[in-house]
Enzyme design. Structure first.
Site, PDB file in Angstrom:
ATOM      1  N   GLY A   1       0.791  -1.223  -0.222  1.00 13.58           N
ATOM      2  CA  GLY A   1      -0.190   0.043  -0.024  1.00 13.58           C
ATOM      3  C   GLY A   1       0.636   1.325   0.083  1.00 13.58           C
ATOM      4  O   GLY A   1       0.036   2.406  -0.213  1.00 13.58           O
TER       5      GLY A   1
ATOM      6  N   PRO B   1       4.498  -4.706  -0.819  1.00 16.76           N
ATOM      7  CA  PRO B   1       4.566  -3.696  -1.734  1.00 16.76           C
ATOM      8  C   PRO B   1       4.280  -4.267  -3.113  1.00 16.76           C
ATOM      9  O   PRO B   1       4.954  -5.390  -3.609  1.00 16.76           O
ATOM     10  CB  PRO B   1       5.817  -2.858  -1.660  1.00 16.76           C
ATOM     11  CG  PRO B   1       6.926  -4.058  -1.127  1.00 16.76           C
ATOM     12  CD  PRO B   1       5.790  -4.842  -0.082  1.00 16.76           C
TER      13      PRO B   1
ATOM     14  N   CYS C   1     -13.192   2.832 -29.285  1.00 17.17           N
ATOM     15  CA  CYS C   1     -14.670   3.264 -29.383  1.00 17.17           C
ATOM     16  C   CYS C   1     -15.316   3.308 -28.202  1.00 17.17           C
ATOM     17  O   CYS C   1     -16.322   2.563 -27.743  1.00 17.17           O
ATOM     18  CB  CYS C   1     -15.340   2.454 -30.502  1.00 17.17           C
ATOM     19  SG  CYS C   1     -14.747   2.359 -32.049  1.00 17.17           S
TER      20      CYS C   1
HETATM   21  N1  LLP Z   1      -1.413  -7.105  -0.796  1.00 11.86           N
HETATM   22  C1  LLP Z   1      -2.677  -7.332  -0.998  1.00 11.86           C
HETATM   23  C2  LLP Z   1      -3.631  -8.164  -0.339  1.00 11.86           C
HETATM   24  C3  LLP Z   1      -3.393  -6.559  -1.875  1.00 11.86           C
HETATM   25  O1  LLP Z   1      -4.660  -6.597  -2.290  1.00 11.86           O
HETATM   26  C4  LLP Z   1      -2.670  -5.305  -2.514  1.00 11.86           C
HETATM   27  C5  LLP Z   1      -3.171  -4.767  -3.721  1.00 11.86           C
HETATM   28  C6  LLP Z   1      -1.262  -5.378  -2.475  1.00 11.86           C
HETATM   29  C7  LLP Z   1      -0.622  -6.181  -1.480  1.00 11.86           C
HETATM   30  C8  LLP Z   1      -0.472  -4.322  -3.202  1.00 11.86           C
HETATM   31  O2  LLP Z   1      -0.779  -3.132  -2.958  1.00 11.86           O
HETATM   32  P1  LLP Z   1       0.001  -2.039  -3.481  1.00 11.86           P
HETATM   33  O3  LLP Z   1       1.285  -1.884  -2.766  1.00 11.86           O
HETATM   34  O4  LLP Z   1       0.259  -2.072  -4.968  1.00 11.86           O
HETATM   35  O5  LLP Z   1      -0.718  -0.454  -3.224  1.00 11.86           O
HETATM   36  N2  LLP Z   1      -5.740  -1.571  -9.580  1.00 11.86           N
HETATM   37  C9  LLP Z   1      -5.448  -0.681  -8.496  1.00 11.86           C
HETATM   38  C10 LLP Z   1      -4.758  -0.992  -7.315  1.00 11.86           C
HETATM   39  C11 LLP Z   1      -5.669  -2.416  -6.769  1.00 11.86           C
HETATM   40  C12 LLP Z   1      -4.785  -2.938  -5.492  1.00 11.86           C
HETATM   41  C13 LLP Z   1      -5.333  -4.142  -5.066  1.00 11.86           C
HETATM   42  N3  LLP Z   1      -4.602  -4.786  -4.126  1.00 11.86           N
HETATM   43  C14 LLP Z   1      -4.663   0.591  -9.144  1.00 11.86           C
HETATM   44  O6  LLP Z   1      -4.364   0.553 -10.350  1.00 11.86           O
HETATM   45  O7  LLP Z   1      -4.577   1.316  -8.545  1.00 11.86           O
END
Ligand code: LLP
Length: 431
Positions: free
Chosen positions: A248, A291, A361
């Protein structure tokens, strides 16, 4: 420029990782994803070192590979000796085919089918992150049939809203993920898991959301999780070996986003963990973090060729590119902001306001609005920065548009990590 690996050369061309982006566009064609491999490796090491310095020994990052999935990224993560998070049999298959040591993988997902569970066990996935009781029972049964004892973490929802976009916030009680602490169901799940003959409960997992810049939401999550650990240990006697705080941490998409020092943030989370554990009189468990975006997003960039430039007098200007929502659906889905640079004339005055339109489109097929650019001319190269996460992995074939290739750049060479998808590739399954 937004990052120190992005610059402008003597020809006025945008450079990335020391490479002339206009030359890369000529060499590989557009649309084109380019990724700075050295930057990915450096970021992985930054996380790894900080977690080793500020968390108990054995604490490591897991790359959340939903952010960017292809064989080469799993090889890089294997070489950097970190763990991975996988969310589907497809990601498991890709990682295993790349030779990733699967005992270092964590299998996520809120709806793993019996087939998925069996596939993951057969592929020697190290640890399941169990989302719910139905999964727990199915896993116990299938692990028993296969004669193994499967390691798991239980995913619990700490009940936190990290104030991010609602579609990428996941830690609240009503979330579709995990089992809530607040309702008492997480504790019930611990009792159930401890009763399962073919399951070895190793700890807990939580993930509160994405694009978080401060350590405070992680601090709050840690406090709640540690209280849960203490309470559960008092009631059940179970002391977890690991606590996974999820992914996150944010990245800088535009000048409006703050710069983030991951090492410092991890240090702050470490301080909160130590303080809280001392207060509760418990040992700090091994910490995992997952991450995704922050390992790869700002290591990626997409290059497009400008097509039509449409000025609707008195209204707005459209610059159309040879890609769009099929290679980057994030504006369409979340109105995500981006930084756009006219790579062919990166030094020139940006005095033309444009909406960047994709080729589908679909009116909503935009990369964004109100970008300030030098007025582009058909054939020029345009770069969208910070596309290393959730672009290639979320790309689609809508309008039968093939996915762009991924080219990796490092200090020695540029090379193709994923080939351009051809018409034959797209028709391969058609009868
Ligand atoms: N761990 C779990 C359980 C998760 O669900 C996620 C992301 C992460 C780690 C990694 O999170 P990050 O570090 O990448 O923020 N498609 C969306 C983001 C969806 C994230 C889903 N889960 C976007 O393009 O912003």
């Amino acid at each position: 420029m937004l990052y120190n690996d992005v610059s402008v050369n003597e020809r006025g061309h945008l450079t990335f990782a020391g490479y002339d982006t206009v030359e890369l566009a000529e060499k590989y064609g557009t649309p084109l994803y380019i990724m700075n491999e050295d930057k990915i490796r450096a970021r992985v090491r930054e996380y790894k070192n900080a977690m080793q310095d500020y968390f108990p020994s054995g604490s490591v990052p897991e790359f959340a590979s939903k952010a960017f999935c292809c064989k080469q990224i799993y090889r890089i993560m294997a070489e950097e000796e970190i763990d991975i998070d996988v969310v589907s049999p497809g990601e498991i298959y890709t990682a295993a085919s790349a030779g990733f040591p699967m005992e270092k993988s964590f299998f996520h997902g809120n709806n793993k089918t019996d087939g998925d569970i069996a596939f993951a066990i057969d592929n020697k996935v190290g640890c399941f992150v169990v989302d719910n009781l139905d999964e727990l029972k199915a896993l116990d049964k299938i692990a028993g049939q296969k004669g193994i004892k499967q390691k798991i973490l239980l995913r619990v929802t700490p009940g936190i809203d990290p104030h991010t976009h609602k579609k990428i916030s996941t830690g609240s009680v009503e979330s579709k993920f995990g089992i809530a602490i607040e309702t008492g169901q997480a504790l019930e799940a611990v009792y159930e898991a401890l009763d399962c003959k073919n399951i070895l409960l190793c700890g807990y997992h939580c993930h509160i959301g994405s694009q978080i810049f401060e350590s405070e939401p992680f601090g709050t999550a840690s406090e709640i999780m540690l209280e849960f650990i203490k309470d559960t240990a008092d009631k059940t006697g179970f002391v977890p070996e690991m606590l996974n705080l999820g992914g996150g941490f944010g990245v800088r998409y535009t000048e409006n986003d703050p710069e983030i020092d991951y090492r410092k943030r991890i240090c702050e989370v470490g301080e909160i963990l130590n303080r809280q554990c001392e207060k509760l009189g418990i040992a700090v468990p091994k910490i995992l973090m997952e991450p995704g975006r922050s390992l790869v997003a700002d290591a990626g960039m997409t290059l497009y060729t400008v097509g039509s430039v449409k000025e609707i007098r008195g209204y707005k200007n459209y610059v159309s590119i040879d890609g769009g929502m099929t290679d980057n659906p994030r504006y369409t889905l979340y109105e995500s902001p981006y930084t756009v640079v006219l790579a062919s004339r990166a030094n020139e005055k940006a005095d033309f306001t444009a909406t960047l339109a994709g080729r589908c489109c679909e009116s909503g097929d935009l990369i964004g609005e109100n970008f300030e650019l030098p007025k582009p001319v058909r054939g020029e190269i345009l770069a969208v920065l910070t596309t290393g996460a959730y672009n290639y992995s979320m790309a689609s074939n809508y309008n039968r548009i093939g996915r762009p290739p991924v080219v990796m750049l490092n200090s020695k060479k540029d090379y193709i990590a994923v080939e351009r998808e051809s018409f034959e590739d797209m028709c391969r399954l058609d009868k």
